[in-house]
Design an enzyme around this catalytic site. Structure first.
Site, mmCIF file in Angstrom:
data_model
loop_
_atom_site.group_PDB
_atom_site.id
_atom_site.type_symbol
_atom_site.label_atom_id
_atom_site.label_comp_id
_atom_site.label_asym_id
_atom_site.label_seq_id
_atom_site.Cartn_x
_atom_site.Cartn_y
_atom_site.Cartn_z
ATOM 1 N N HIS A 95 -8.725 11.467 -1.000
ATOM 2 C CA HIS A 95 -8.242 10.200 -1.538
ATOM 3 C C HIS A 95 -8.083 10.377 -3.044
ATOM 4 O O HIS A 95 -8.985 10.909 -3.700
ATOM 5 C CB HIS A 95 -9.250 9.096 -1.228
ATOM 6 C CG HIS A 95 -8.749 7.710 -1.476
ATOM 7 N ND1 HIS A 95 -8.497 7.236 -2.739
ATOM 8 C CD2 HIS A 95 -8.436 6.702 -0.624
ATOM 9 C CE1 HIS A 95 -8.058 5.982 -2.650
ATOM 10 N NE2 HIS A 95 -8.011 5.639 -1.380
ATOM 11 N N HIS A 102 -12.079 12.086 1.850
ATOM 12 C CA HIS A 102 -12.134 10.729 2.363
ATOM 13 C C HIS A 102 -12.012 10.649 3.881
ATOM 14 O O HIS A 102 -12.668 9.843 4.520
ATOM 15 C CB HIS A 102 -11.009 9.934 1.709
ATOM 16 C CG HIS A 102 -10.971 8.480 2.061
ATOM 17 N ND1 HIS A 102 -12.077 7.669 1.927
ATOM 18 C CD2 HIS A 102 -9.984 7.692 2.539
ATOM 19 C CE1 HIS A 102 -11.763 6.441 2.301
ATOM 20 N NE2 HIS A 102 -10.513 6.435 2.704
ATOM 21 N N ARG A 151 -1.019 9.430 -0.323
ATOM 22 C CA ARG A 151 -2.273 9.873 -0.939
ATOM 23 C C ARG A 151 -2.288 11.367 -1.235
ATOM 24 O O ARG A 151 -2.833 11.797 -2.259
ATOM 25 C CB ARG A 151 -3.447 9.530 -0.011
ATOM 26 C CG ARG A 151 -3.698 8.053 0.029
ATOM 27 C CD ARG A 151 -4.789 7.697 1.010
ATOM 28 N NE ARG A 151 -5.089 6.278 0.908
ATOM 29 C CZ ARG A 151 -5.958 5.645 1.692
ATOM 30 N NH1 ARG A 151 -6.600 6.311 2.639
ATOM 31 N NH2 ARG A 151 -6.187 4.365 1.533
ATOM 32 N N GLN A 177 -7.964 14.537 4.217
ATOM 33 C CA GLN A 177 -7.391 13.698 3.167
ATOM 34 C C GLN A 177 -8.326 13.584 1.964
ATOM 35 O O GLN A 177 -9.475 13.159 2.103
ATOM 36 C CB GLN A 177 -7.112 12.299 3.703
ATOM 37 C CG GLN A 177 -6.514 11.381 2.647
ATOM 38 C CD GLN A 177 -5.910 10.122 3.262
ATOM 39 O OE1 GLN A 177 -6.618 9.191 3.610
ATOM 40 N NE2 GLN A 177 -4.607 10.120 3.429
ATOM 41 N N ARG A 217 -2.540 10.699 6.388
ATOM 42 C CA ARG A 217 -2.642 9.311 6.837
ATOM 43 C C ARG A 217 -2.219 8.357 5.734
ATOM 44 O O ARG A 217 -2.580 8.556 4.569
ATOM 45 C CB ARG A 217 -4.087 9.005 7.240
ATOM 46 C CG ARG A 217 -4.325 7.563 7.607
ATOM 47 C CD ARG A 217 -5.729 7.333 8.120
ATOM 48 N NE ARG A 217 -6.751 7.398 7.092
ATOM 49 C CZ ARG A 217 -7.052 6.390 6.255
ATOM 50 N NH1 ARG A 217 -6.390 5.253 6.315
ATOM 51 N NH2 ARG A 217 -8.019 6.530 5.365
ATOM 52 N N GLU A 232 -7.172 1.853 -2.937
ATOM 53 C CA GLU A 232 -5.754 1.926 -3.256
ATOM 54 C C GLU A 232 -5.223 0.536 -3.596
ATOM 55 O O GLU A 232 -4.191 0.392 -4.243
ATOM 56 C CB GLU A 232 -5.034 2.476 -2.013
ATOM 57 C CG GLU A 232 -3.640 2.932 -2.236
ATOM 58 C CD GLU A 232 -3.142 3.771 -1.046
ATOM 59 O OE1 GLU A 232 -3.920 4.572 -0.502
ATOM 60 O OE2 GLU A 232 -1.987 3.608 -0.669
ATOM 61 N N PHE A 280 0.848 -1.183 0.000
ATOM 62 C CA PHE A 280 0.000 0.000 0.000
ATOM 63 C C PHE A 280 0.885 1.234 0.000
ATOM 64 O O PHE A 280 2.058 1.163 0.366
ATOM 65 C CB PHE A 280 -0.897 0.001 1.242
ATOM 66 C CG PHE A 280 -2.366 0.060 0.930
ATOM 67 C CD1 PHE A 280 -2.951 -0.885 0.105
ATOM 68 C CD2 PHE A 280 -3.169 1.050 1.476
ATOM 69 C CE1 PHE A 280 -4.316 -0.834 -0.168
ATOM 70 C CE2 PHE A 280 -4.531 1.109 1.219
ATOM 71 C CZ PHE A 280 -5.110 0.162 0.393
ATOM 72 N N LEU A 306 -15.466 5.557 -3.338
ATOM 73 C CA LEU A 306 -14.060 5.156 -3.233
ATOM 74 C C LEU A 306 -13.668 4.038 -4.201
ATOM 75 O O LEU A 306 -14.395 3.078 -4.403
ATOM 76 C CB LEU A 306 -13.792 4.691 -1.803
ATOM 77 C CG LEU A 306 -12.313 4.530 -1.449
ATOM 78 C CD1 LEU A 306 -11.620 5.884 -1.500
ATOM 79 C CD2 LEU A 306 -12.170 3.918 -0.069
#
Lengths: 606, 260
Positions: free
Chosen positions: A239, A383, A312, A237, A418, A256, A124, A253
Site C-alpha cells: 500500500h 498490505h 496502488r 500489495q 487489487r 487511500e 478511490f 495504514l
C-alpha cells in the site's frame, strides 16, 4: 483406535476458519441454508483485520454518478489486475456487490448518506466513478460489527481465540480440522463435512506491514499442506501510504480515502511527482493539471482523476523512486498533504475531521501531527496478498473436495493488483458464495470419520518445542524472516536477491524445527509464534518462488532485472503445490478462458 | 536490526524505563519488574512486546491492530483504564515506574489477558435489529445524514470494554447478572435510535438489563478511547425513554389503548 480423552471434539456440517468479513458472511449464509455451522476466530469475535479497513467497499450502485454500472466496475477491476484476474470472479463481484451492500444496510449497517438520503459513495484509486460505500474512514468496523451482530443470532457456534494448525483429510476429502485454544492450550478436533477458509492475509511475512500479528498466512499454509494449490503468490500489495514515523507505528495504514478527499503527494522539493509518470493504460483517465484534479475531487463529472488516485502498485513504486532518489521526507517517506485544501474550502479543518476522523486521531495521538494543518509523512507498507488458494470462480471450492476459500486467502478476483475498496466487497460477495456452496456440499455428502493416528502425529509435532530446554527463540526467527522478505522480496525485486531469500528461508526452516518454548501451554504467545512461524515460512517460500518465475514487471510485482511488462507472461498465472516428496512445485497455469461477452465489455470500456 | 529512522541518520534519544507488569493467572499473581529501552514515539504496547520478545517469551497479552481500532489491548496503566497501543510513553510520568495490569472488572486468565466472555453473552441477550420494510423496490431505504449522525457516533464503539471495566456497578458491586453495563446500554441505544428499527427494547432495558443501576457518574465516558458521549448521548436518552414509557401517567394510559 479413538482419540484420547484430552481432545475436545466438535461436530459441524460446515466449519468456517476465520471470522473477519468473509468468514462471518460465509457462516451466515451456511446457517441460513439450515446446516450446523462452527466459526473459529484466532482472536476475539469482531477483532479480525477487517476492522482495519478504512476507505470503503466498492459497489457499482451509481448513487453518486449514474453512469456507473457492473460493466464499468468489472472493466476497472480487470484493468487494475492487469488482466490476470479470473473473469468469472470479477463478474460475480461487479454484479453482486450492490446487493451485498444493501443487505448490510438491512442488517443494521449505517453508511454515510447522499443529500437525498441514499448510500454515499466516494472516489478511490482505479475506480472510474465514485463507487465506495463508506462510513467515514471506519468502514471495516461497520462491516464486521454488522456481520457479527447479525451473525450471533443465526445459530452459528463461535470458537474464540482458537487456532487451527492442520486440516484433516480422508479419502482425498477434507473432513475436519485440528487446533488449540489459546486460553488453556487444549487440543480440539472439529469434525466437518465442508470447511471454508477465510483466514485473511500474510502481512507478517514482512517487516513493514499494516497487518496485525494474526496475518501469518494460516489459511494459505493449511490449504497448501492439504493439497490445494496457491495461485498468484508473487503479487503482494504494498500500500503506498503507511505511516513512517514514529518507528513504532511504521507501516500503519493511512487510508487511500485521504487522497480520495483531495490529499496530494509531494516530495521534499514540494513537487507533485505523481504527475510525472502516468501509465499508458490510464493516460486518458488522468487530470492534465492540479486544477482539473481538484475539480474531480469536488465531483465534476467532466474532470479526470488526479494522478494520486492511480492504482496502488503504481503509486507505491513512484513513492519508492522519490525516496531512493533522495527526494524523500525526513523519516524516509514522502509528504501526503490534505491540509492544503484550506485554500479551496472554508472550514477545512472541520471537514477533514468529519471525513477522516480516525486518520485525524491516529496522527494526532501517535505522531503528534495535526493533519488539518500539517503534512503527513508516508511510505509503502505491506498490505494485502492478491494470491491465495486457487478456487472455482462460481463456487469458491478448491481442488480438494469439501475445501472452500473466500476473501483474502482466496486468489482470482484481483489478479496482479487489487483496487482499493474491492476487498470489503470481495469479502461479502465471495463469503456468501463460499457459505452457500459449502452448505450444499455438506448436504450432499456424508461425514467421514477422522483418523486418530493422523491427529496424534500432528499433535506430537506441536508439543515438541516444550520438551527442549534450549533452542531457537521463535521471535528471533520470525524477525529474521521478516527482514529477508522485506529486503529481498519487497517492492523492487531481482533474481539474485530472491534466490538469496530462498536460501535464508531454507535455513530458517531447519532452525524452526529446533525452537524451544518456556512456560506452559496456557495463553503462551511464544508457543503461538512458533506455530505461526511454520505458516509464514511456507507462504514466504511460495511468494519468492512464484516471483522468481514471473520474469516480468506487472501489477504489484516489479522486477529490476525485467522492468517491462512482457506479453508472453500475460497468458498464465503462477501456481504452487506441494509435490509428492514434500518440496514446493511451481508451474505456469494458462489463464481461464473469458466469455466473448466479457471480452467485449473490456473493449467497450477501454 | 537497525531501526528505519536510524538508517536515515536521524539521532533518536533512548532512555531506560522501569516497568512493573502484573504476571499471574486465575489463582493470583504479582508484579514483575522489567527494564525497557524506550525510544521516541513508543507506546506502552511496544514496551510490552519488547519485554515479550527479549525477556519473557510467554508474557500473555491481547492485541491486534495496534492503531486503536480493534479494542483488544485494554489494560490498566498506572491505574487508568487505557488502550496500550494508544498510550504514548512520553505522555506518562518519567520519574516513576510504569505499572501495567489487566482490567480488574473481569476474571483473570493469564498476565494481561482477562476473560471478557461475559460481554459477548450480554450482547446476545439484546434483541437484534429489525428494520421496517424497504422504502424502494431494490431493497434500499431513504435515510438522511442528520438522522443517522447520532447512531453513527454510537456505532464507533470498538468494544474495548474499558467502559465496562471502569463502571462501578460492575467493578465494585459485581451486578453482572442484573446490569449489562455502559457498552450494552449504548448498543441498545444505537439500535433504538436507528431510523429503520421497529423493535422495542425499552422494557428489557428497565428490567433484566438494569439501566436503573446507572447513576450517571460518567466514568465510562471519560475512559472511552473513541470519545463517544456514552452517558449524555446514549444512556440518558434511554433513561428518558424508560421514564416516558413506565412512569409518565399519560403514556401509561395511552399504552393501555395502543395496539401492540
Amino acid at each position: 483406535m479413538s482419540l484420547p480423552d484430552s481432545f475436545i471434539v466438535h461436530e459441524h456440517d460446515v466449519l468456517v476458519i476465520g471470522a473477519g468479513g468473509a468468514g462471518l458472511r460465509a457462516a451466515i449464509e451456511a446457517s441460513a441454508a439450515g446446516v450446523k455451522v462452527g466459526v473459529i476466530c484466532k482472536s476475539l469475535l469482531g477483532k479480525a483485520h477487517t476492522v482495519m479497513a478504512e476507505g470503503g467497499m466498492a459497489a457499482a450502485m451509481g448513487n453518486v454518478d449514474d453512469r456507473d454500472g457492473w460493466e464499468v466496475h468489472f472493466a476497472d477491476t480487470m484493468r487494475g489486475g492487469q488482466y490476470l484476474n479470473n473473469p468469472v470472479m470479477a463478474e460475480h463481484h461487479a454484479k453482486e456487490a450492490p446487493a451485498r451492500v444493501r443487505e448490510l444496510e438491512a442488517w443494521g449497517a449505517v453508511f454515510d448518506r447522499t443529500k437525498d438520503g441514499r448510500i454515499l459513495q466516494r472516489n478511490f484509486g482505479g475506480h472510474r466513478y465514485p463507487r465506495l460505500a463508506h462510513v467515514g474512514d471506519r468502514t471495516g468496523l461497520e462491516l464486521i460489527r454488522t456481520l457479527q451482530d447479525h451473525g450471533i443470532h443465526q445459530g452459528m457456534e463461535v470458537f474464540m481465540e482458537m487456532t487451527v494448525v492442520s486440516l484433516l483429510k480422508s479419502g482425498g476429502r477434507v473432513n475436519g480440522a485440528l487446533g488449540y485454544d489459546r486460553e488453556r492450550g487444549r487440543m480440539h478436533v472439529w469434525k466437518a463435512k465442508a470447511v471454508v477458509l477465510a483466514t485473511g492475509g500474510i502481512g507478517k511475512a514482512f517487516r513493514i506491514t499494516s497487518n496485525s500479528w494474526e496475518g501469518t498466512g494460516d489459511g494459505h499454509a493449511l490449504a497448501y499442506h492439504a493439497g490445494a494449490e496457491l495461485m498468484d503468490m508473487e503479487f503482494v500489495q504494498f500500500h503506498p501510504t503507511g505511516m513512517v514515523w514514529p518507528p513504532s507505528v511504521r507501516g500503519l495504514l493511512v487510508t487511500e480515502g485521504v487522497r480520495g478527499e483531495g490529499g496530494v503527494l509531494r516530495n521534499s522539493e514540494g513537487r507533485r511527482f505523481m504527475f510525472d509518470d502516468v501509465p499508458d493504460a490510464y493516460r486518458n483517465q488522468v487530470a492534465k493539471d492540479e486544477e482539473e484534479g481538484w475539480r474531480y475531487v469536488c465531483g465534476d463529472k467532466n474532470a479526470n482523476r488526479p494522478p494520486e488516485l492511480l492504482t496502488r502498485d503504481h503509486v507505491a513504486r513512484c513513492i519508492n523512486r522519490e525516496i531512493k532518489a533522495g527526494r524523500g521526507s525526513p523519516h524516509g517517506g514522502v509528504f501526503l498533504d490534505i491540509a492544503w485544501i484550506k485554500e479551496k474550502i472554508p472550514n477545512s479543518s472541520a471537514h477533514i475531521q468529519r471525513k477522516l476522523p480516525s486518520m485525524y486521531h491516529q496522527f494526532k495521538q501517535l505522531a503528534g501531527v495535526d493533519i488539518t494543518s500539517e503534512r503527513m509523512e508516508v511510505g509503502p507498507t505491506t498490505h494485502y496478498v492478491m494470491g491465495g488458494v486457487l478456487v472455482d470462480g462460481d463456487t469458491q471450492e478448491s481442488c480438494v473436495p469439501g475445501l472452500f476459500a473466500a476473501g483474502e486467502v482466496a486468489a482470482g478476483l484481483h489478479g496482479a493488483n487489487r483496487l482499493g475498496g474491492n476487498s470489503l466487497s470481495d469479502l461479502v460477495v465471495f463469503g456468501k458464495l463460499a457459505g452457500e456452496h459449502a452448505a450444499k456440499f455438506a448436504k450432499a455428502n456424508r461425514a467421514i470419520e477422522i483418523d486418530p493416528a493422523e491427529v496424534a502425529a500432528k499433535t506430537a509435532a506441536l508439543e515438541e518445542p516444550f520438551a527442549r530446554r534450549t533452542g531457537e527463540n521463535p521471535y528471533a526467527i520470525q524477525s529474521q524472516l521478516q527482514d529477508a522478505m522485506q529486503d529481498l522480496v519487497g517492492i523492487v525485486r531481482t533474481h539474485g536477491e530472491m534466490e538469496r531469500a530462498i536460501g535464508i528461508i531454507e535455513d530458517l526452516k531447519q532452525r524452526a524445527k529446533n525452537v524451544a518454548i518456556s512456560g506452559h501451554r496456557e495463553f503462551n504467545p511464544g508457543w503461538h509464534t512458533a506455530i505461526d512461524l511454520g505458516c509464514l515460512l511456507t507462504v514466504s517460500e511460495s511468494i519468492a518462488r512464484s516471483a522468481i518465475d514471473r520474469k516480468e514487471s506487472r501489477g504489484a510485482q516489479f522486477r529490476d532485472d525485467f522492468p517491462q511488462k512482457d506479453d508472453a507472461c500475460s497468458t498464465f498465472n503462477m501456481v504452487c503445490r506441494k509435490s509428492a516428496d514434500g518440496s514446493m512445485e511451481v508451474s505456469r497455469r494458462p489463464l481461464p478462458a473469458m466469455r466473448a461477452e466479457l471480452k467485449s465489455v473490456i473493449e467497450k470500456m477501454k | 536490526m537497525a531501526s528505519p529512522a536510524s538508517q536515515n541518520g536521524i539521532h533518536e534519544s533512548t532512555r531506560t524505563v522501569e516497568f512493573r507488569v502484573w504476571r499471574g493467572d486465575r489463582s493470583g499473581g504479582a508484579f514483575t519488574s522489567y527494564s525497557v529501552q524506550v525510544t521516541q514515539g513508543m507506546v506502552v504496547l511496544d514496551c510490552i512486546h519488547r519485554i515479550q520478545a527479549d525477556q519473557a517469551n510467554d508474557l500473555a497479552v491481547r492485541w491486534n491492530c495496534k492503531a486503536g481500532k480493534c479494542g483488544s489491548c485494554s489494560a490498566e496503566i498506572n491505574g487508568h483504564p487505557k488502550l496500550m497501543c494508544m498510550t504514548r510513553m512520553d505522555a506518562l510520568p518519567a520519574d516513576r515506574p510504569v505499572t501495567v495490569e489487566p482490567m480488574r472488572s473481569f476474571p483473570s486468565i493469564r498476565d494481561l489477558v482477562t476473560d471478557v466472555s461475559w460481554n459477548f453473552r450480554m450482547k446476545r441477550r439484546i434483541k437484534p435489529f429489525k428494520p421496517r420494510k424497504p422504502d424502494h423496490a431494490d431493497g434500499s431505504w431513504t435515510m438522511m445524514q442528520e438522522d443517522v449522525d447520532r447512531v453513527q457516533e454510537l456505532r464507533k464503539c470498538i468494544e474495548c470494554f474499558l467502559c465496562q471495566d471502569v463502571c462501578h456497578v460492575l467493578r465494585d458491586h459485581h451486578k453482572h447478572d442484573e446490569f449489562i453495563g455502559p457498552r450494552f446500554l449504548m448498543y441498545t441505544a444505537a439500535l433504538e435510535m436507528h431510523p429503520l428499527d421497529t423493535e422495542d427494547r425499552i422494557a428489557d432495558l428497565k428490567q433484566e438489563n438494569g439501566i436503573g443501576y446507572c447513576n450517571i457518574t460518567k466514568c465510562c465516558t471519560k475512559v472511552c478511547p473513541e470519545h463517544i458521549g456514552i452517558t449524555d448521548n446514549a444512556i440518558i436518552p434511554m433513561k428518558e425513554r424508560v421514564v416516558d414509557e413506565f412512569y409518565d401517567p399519560l403514556t401509561r394510559l395511552f399504552r393501555i389503548f395502543k395496539p401492540r
